[in-house]
Scaffold this motif. Structure first.
Motif, PDB file in Angstrom:
ATOM      1  N   GLU A 172     -33.950  92.215 -54.307  1.00 43.24           N
ATOM      2  CA  GLU A 172     -32.486  92.279 -54.291  1.00 43.24           C
ATOM      3  C   GLU A 172     -31.971  93.488 -55.069  1.00 43.24           C
ATOM      4  O   GLU A 172     -31.098  94.215 -54.619  1.00 43.24           O
ATOM      5  CB  GLU A 172     -31.892  90.994 -54.873  1.00 43.24           C
ATOM      6  CG  GLU A 172     -32.094  89.800 -53.965  1.00 43.24           C
ATOM      7  CD  GLU A 172     -31.563  88.514 -54.576  1.00 43.24           C
ATOM      8  OE1 GLU A 172     -30.974  88.559 -55.668  1.00 43.24           O
ATOM      9  OE2 GLU A 172     -31.740  87.459 -53.942  1.00 43.24           O
ATOM     10  N   TYR A 173     -32.515  93.654 -56.257  1.00 45.65           N
ATOM     11  CA  TYR A 173     -32.086  94.791 -57.074  1.00 45.65           C
ATOM     12  C   TYR A 173     -32.379  96.113 -56.366  1.00 45.65           C
ATOM     13  O   TYR A 173     -31.534  97.005 -56.317  1.00 45.65           O
ATOM     14  CB  TYR A 173     -32.789  94.735 -58.436  1.00 45.65           C
ATOM     15  CG  TYR A 173     -32.586  95.967 -59.279  1.00 45.65           C
ATOM     16  CD1 TYR A 173     -31.397  96.161 -59.972  1.00 45.65           C
ATOM     17  CD2 TYR A 173     -33.573  96.948 -59.360  1.00 45.65           C
ATOM     18  CE1 TYR A 173     -31.207  97.296 -60.735  1.00 45.65           C
ATOM     19  CE2 TYR A 173     -33.391  98.088 -60.123  1.00 45.65           C
ATOM     20  CZ  TYR A 173     -32.197  98.264 -60.811  1.00 45.65           C
ATOM     21  OH  TYR A 173     -32.006  99.390 -61.553  1.00 45.65           O
TER      22      TYR A 173
ATOM     23  N   ASP B 228     -32.690  96.694 -53.187  1.00 47.02           N
ATOM     24  CA  ASP B 228     -31.807  96.892 -52.040  1.00 47.02           C
ATOM     25  C   ASP B 228     -30.450  97.423 -52.474  1.00 47.02           C
ATOM     26  O   ASP B 228     -29.892  98.326 -51.860  1.00 47.02           O
ATOM     27  CB  ASP B 228     -31.610  95.572 -51.280  1.00 47.02           C
ATOM     28  CG  ASP B 228     -32.856  95.181 -50.508  1.00 47.02           C
ATOM     29  OD1 ASP B 228     -33.716  96.060 -50.305  1.00 47.02           O
ATOM     30  OD2 ASP B 228     -32.980  94.016 -50.123  1.00 47.02           O
ATOM     31  N   LEU B 229     -29.931  96.830 -53.530  1.00 46.93           N
ATOM     32  CA  LEU B 229     -28.617  97.255 -53.988  1.00 46.93           C
ATOM     33  C   LEU B 229     -28.636  98.678 -54.516  1.00 46.93           C
ATOM     34  O   LEU B 229     -27.728  99.456 -54.273  1.00 46.93           O
ATOM     35  CB  LEU B 229     -28.146  96.317 -55.097  1.00 46.93           C
ATOM     36  CG  LEU B 229     -27.453  95.115 -54.525  1.00 46.93           C
ATOM     37  CD1 LEU B 229     -27.449  93.977 -55.514  1.00 46.93           C
ATOM     38  CD2 LEU B 229     -26.016  95.495 -54.145  1.00 46.93           C
ATOM     39  N   LYS B 230     -29.695  98.961 -55.221  1.00 39.93           N
ATOM     40  CA  LYS B 230     -29.817 100.304 -55.774  1.00 39.93           C
ATOM     41  C   LYS B 230     -29.941 101.320 -54.642  1.00 39.93           C
ATOM     42  O   LYS B 230     -29.322 102.388 -54.670  1.00 39.93           O
ATOM     43  CB  LYS B 230     -31.045 100.348 -56.683  1.00 39.93           C
ATOM     44  CG  LYS B 230     -31.080 101.538 -57.592  1.00 39.93           C
ATOM     45  CD  LYS B 230     -32.348 101.508 -58.438  1.00 39.93           C
ATOM     46  CE  LYS B 230     -32.981 102.861 -58.443  1.00 39.93           C
ATOM     47  NZ  LYS B 230     -34.372 102.826 -58.908  1.00 39.93           N
ATOM     48  N   GLU B 231     -30.731 100.955 -53.657  1.00 40.27           N
ATOM     49  CA  GLU B 231     -30.960 101.834 -52.508  1.00 40.27           C
ATOM     50  C   GLU B 231     -29.657 102.113 -51.754  1.00 40.27           C
ATOM     51  O   GLU B 231     -29.437 103.207 -51.249  1.00 40.27           O
ATOM     52  CB  GLU B 231     -31.977 101.140 -51.583  1.00 40.27           C
ATOM     53  CG  GLU B 231     -32.390 101.938 -50.368  1.00 40.27           C
ATOM     54  CD  GLU B 231     -33.300 103.104 -50.722  1.00 40.27           C
ATOM     55  OE1 GLU B 231     -33.964 103.034 -51.768  1.00 40.27           O
ATOM     56  OE2 GLU B 231     -33.312 104.076 -49.950  1.00 40.27           O
ATOM     57  N   ALA B 232     -28.790 101.120 -51.694  1.00 41.92           N
ATOM     58  CA  ALA B 232     -27.550 101.262 -50.932  1.00 41.92           C
ATOM     59  C   ALA B 232     -26.515 102.118 -51.659  1.00 41.92           C
ATOM     60  O   ALA B 232     -25.546 102.561 -51.063  1.00 41.92           O
ATOM     61  CB  ALA B 232     -26.957  99.887 -50.630  1.00 41.92           C
ATOM     62  N   ALA B 233     -26.721 102.347 -52.941  1.00 43.95           N
ATOM     63  CA  ALA B 233     -25.687 103.003 -53.742  1.00 43.95           C
ATOM     64  C   ALA B 233     -25.834 104.512 -53.752  1.00 43.95           C
ATOM     65  O   ALA B 233     -26.929 105.052 -53.695  1.00 43.95           O
ATOM     66  CB  ALA B 233     -25.736 102.468 -55.167  1.00 43.95           C
ATOM     67  N   LEU B 234     -24.701 105.179 -53.845  1.00 48.98           N
ATOM     68  CA  LEU B 234     -24.700 106.629 -54.028  1.00 48.98           C
ATOM     69  C   LEU B 234     -24.890 106.952 -55.502  1.00 48.98           C
ATOM     70  O   LEU B 234     -25.510 107.930 -55.868  1.00 48.98           O
ATOM     71  CB  LEU B 234     -23.378 107.218 -53.531  1.00 48.98           C
ATOM     72  CG  LEU B 234     -23.197 107.170 -52.021  1.00 48.98           C
ATOM     73  CD1 LEU B 234     -21.726 107.095 -51.673  1.00 48.98           C
ATOM     74  CD2 LEU B 234     -23.840 108.371 -51.380  1.00 48.98           C
ATOM     75  N   ASP B 235     -24.292 106.138 -56.341  1.00 50.64           N
ATOM     76  CA  ASP B 235     -24.472 106.263 -57.784  1.00 50.64           C
ATOM     77  C   ASP B 235     -24.725 104.850 -58.312  1.00 50.64           C
ATOM     78  O   ASP B 235     -23.788 104.105 -58.586  1.00 50.64           O
ATOM     79  CB  ASP B 235     -23.206 106.856 -58.413  1.00 50.64           C
ATOM     80  CG  ASP B 235     -23.369 107.073 -59.915  1.00 50.64           C
ATOM     81  OD1 ASP B 235     -24.266 106.440 -60.528  1.00 50.64           O
ATOM     82  OD2 ASP B 235     -22.592 107.860 -60.484  1.00 50.64           O
TER      83      ASP B 235
END
Lengths: 265, 211
Positions: free
Chosen positions: A236-237, A239-246
């Motif tokens: 989960e972490y 995935d979220l990190k991957e989706a973020a620009l920053d």
């Protein structure tokens, strides 16, 4: 350790922390903002639709949660990121390989059930009586019929499902009018705010886990809970990190929005 | 309690992810405009049908299925609205051409991040719980995604455009996707020109997936 926290001096420290947060965090700007957005919603119908200006989207100095210590926070964020990737995650994966998911869910349920006092006391402090009743009923059902909380039979009762969102001391302080103060990323513990951090101290005293003796056992249980929790949320972490620009900003905003939502409930 | 805090935070983060997955559950626009909740239900069923297509049962997900989902997504989302709201007050700072490129790129980023993982949700069930009509052109539909271990609230915000309801924001456990990206873009635009911001976005979209 428990005795250490149990003495009068510590209580004094806690109280002075509270007054500190009061001093820094009292102006609740977020409230003003949310009422403004409601008015905006009403007015918006007649106005020419400019979607980018709707619903407070126009508010530009975006950080609604102040972040005066951003450079330090970013270092902590990077530290926690590595801690997760190189320590917690591999341990969680190994743990998940040994214990099947139903077992891990049971362990998760057990710790959730154990923290009932945190939820109950904060329900009461916020005058949420019905919620306190629900929590108490769920706790009794899950403890008695759910093998000390390993299972959640209370979820089969429609009045108790879905379970009310978890109240904690940080939310109680918010309900009492304290603003969040500013954003803090703690090493190991992760994102928080000034208010959230003071809240965690309160939660510490309400969590039965922290009254377990000897101290080594308590540490072991805490670590076990953390690993168990990680094992149920692998990926989960990332995935979220991957989706973020920053990612730093993304997690800060997610933390803020999520805490705001809990506070409103 | 510290652990609980962290845990619920991670949980909420995961929701953000799931919400998008769910978003791609819209159906081709019916000739008449139905009520938002009914529309979302229909689209959600279409997504499930595509995901559970027996002809691909033994594979994670195929390019064919992804294409269908992409098309569905573009029918139920208004990516134009979503993009404008994501940039907020920065929107007018982009030239017409830059705006067009943003509307093209940003959905690609979302598709890349969320569509690729949607198959992980193929066995979960969705329950649409509540519909709130704010005005003649604004509505919100609440839903609950039930997984083995938890129930995740996912809310959709819709706007009526040319008589059709379109999603412009998704909230997972109260975390708005649009707002989350807006906070990131405004940070980027504080230190970069719109042109540089688009370059960052382009690079992000074109980076190969690690997974």
């Amino acid at each position: 350790m428990f005795r250490l926290f149990n003495n009068f001096k510590t209580l004094l420290v806690f109280c002075s922390l509270l007054s500190l947060i009061a001093f820094f965090a009292l102006p609740t700007e977020s409230r003003a903002e949310s009422s403004a957005s409601v008015q905006g919603e009403a007015a918006e119908e007649e106005a020419t639709p400019k979607p980018w200006e709707e619903e407070g989207y126009a508010t530009l100095p975006e950080p609604r949660l102040a972040d005066p210590f951003q450079p330090v926070n970013r270092v902590m964020f990077a530290f926690n990121d590595k801690l997760y990737l190189y320590v917690l995650k591999p341990i969680g994966q190994g743990y998940a390989a040994v214990f099947p998911q139903p077992v891990r869910l049971g362990v998760d349920n057990f710790f959730y059930n154990l923290r009932y006092p945190v939820r109950f006391v904060n329900d009461i402090l916020q005058a949420k009586i019905v919620r306190a009743g629900k929590e108490t009923t769920s706790f009794l059902l899950n403890t008695i019929f759910g093998f000390a909380g390993l299972l959640k039979p209370a979820q089969e009762v429609s009045w108790l499902s879905p379970a009310p969102s978890e109240e904690d001391t940080g939310q109680t302080l918010g309900t009492w009018g304290f603003g969040p103060g500013f954003y803090i990323v703690w090493p190991v513990l992760g994102p928080s705010s000034l208010r959230g951090s003071v809240g965690k101290v309160g939660d510490y005293f309400l969590d039965p886990l922290n009254y377990v003796e000897p101290y080594n056992l308590q540490i072991g249980l805490s670590a076990g809970e953390r690993v168990n929790s990680v094992s149920l949320r692998l990926g989960e972490y990332e995935d979220l990190k991957e989706a973020a620009l920053d990612p730093y900003v993304a997690f800060k905003d997610a933390y803020y929005q999520y805490r705001q939502k809990l506070l409103e409930e | 309690m510290k652990k609980a805090n962290k845990k619920s935070f991670l949980k909420s983060c995961s929701l953000l992810f799931i919400l998008i997955a769910l978003c791609f559950s819209l159906a081709p626009a019916p000739s008449w405009a139905g009520e938002p909740l009914q529309i979302l239900k229909t689209y959600s069923q279409k997504v499930i049908d595509i995901l559970q297509d027996p002809q691909y049962a033994d594979q994670k997900i195929t390019e064919n299925q992804l294409d269908k989902l992409r098309k569905l997504g573009r029918k139920i989302f208004s990516f134009e609205q979503l993009s404008m709201r994501t940039l907020g007050r920065n929107w007018p700072k982009l030239s017409k051409k830059q705006q067009e490129e943003f509307i093209d790129l940003f959905p690609k980023l979302l598709e890349k991040n969320y569509l690729g993982k949607i198959h992980e949700y193929k066995q979960e069930s969705v329950e649409f719980t509540q519909e709130t009509i704010f005005s003649s052109r604004k509505a919100e539909v609440k839903s609950l995604i039930k997984t083995q271990s938890k129930q995740v609230p996912v809310d959709y915000r819709l706007v009526k455009i040319n008589g059709e309801w379109k999603i412009y924001d998704v909230l997972v456990e109260g975390v708005s996707l649009v707002q989350n990206y807006r906070s990131q873009f405004s940070e980027i635009l504080m230190n970069n020109s719109p042109q540089e911001m688009l370059q960052i976005l382009r690079e992000k979209v074109n980076t190969e997936d690690k997974g």
